[in-house]
Design a protein around this motif. Structure first.
Motif: not given
Length: 151
Positions: A16-17, A100-103, A108-109, A129-131
């Protein structure tokens, strides 16, 4: 609870990455102009955003805002402030949770953009991204907590 980091030991996550890196690389060279009051405006001088790990790669071109455009952007924010301030807390918290959900959906993008913009490795880019997801969730929860009556 914090957003879990991606386990790149798993082949599906590496795939995916890799796909995200390919998708993002296909977008290199675009020009990004200032946005004021939700409308793109023509910018001034262009600056190349270069991949620090591969200086020959221009990730994109960023248009500088003029002083007048910066002042217009501040005025636009001031104009929108009262409406945002008066939006019910539950609605503002829901907005942050949607961000947050869109993130999460584009994780991966977003991590791929960070790889190319900063030269960070996959794991650190994913952690960024997680942060960001954690911050959105945290501030949504905190604003609801602060809005509750305090006795």
């Amino acid at each position: 609870q914090n957003e879990p980091l991606t386990d790149f030991a798993r082949a599906e996550n590496r795939d995916r990455m890799a796909a995200a890196l390919k998708q993002v690389r296909a977008q290199f060279g675009r020009t990004y102009t200032p946005v004021i009051d939700n409308k793109p405006v023509s910018g001034g001088k262009l600056t190349d955003s270069v991949n620090p790990s591969r200086k020959s790669e221009v990730v994109g071109k960023v248009a500088h805002a003029t002083v007048e455009q910066a002042n217009a952007a501040v005025a636009s924010c001031l104009k929108a402030f009262d409406g945002w301030r008066d939006t019910p807390v539950e609605e503002r918290a829901a907005f942050l949770r949607r961000v947050a959900q869109q993130f999460r959906d584009r994780r991966f993008e977003l991590a791929a953009w960070i790889v190319f913009e900063t030269g960070k490795p996959w794991r650190e880019s994913d952690a960024d991204v997680a942060e960001a997801i954690d911050f959105c969730d945290y501030y949504a929860a905190e604003m609801l907590k602060l809005d509750a009556p305090h006795v």
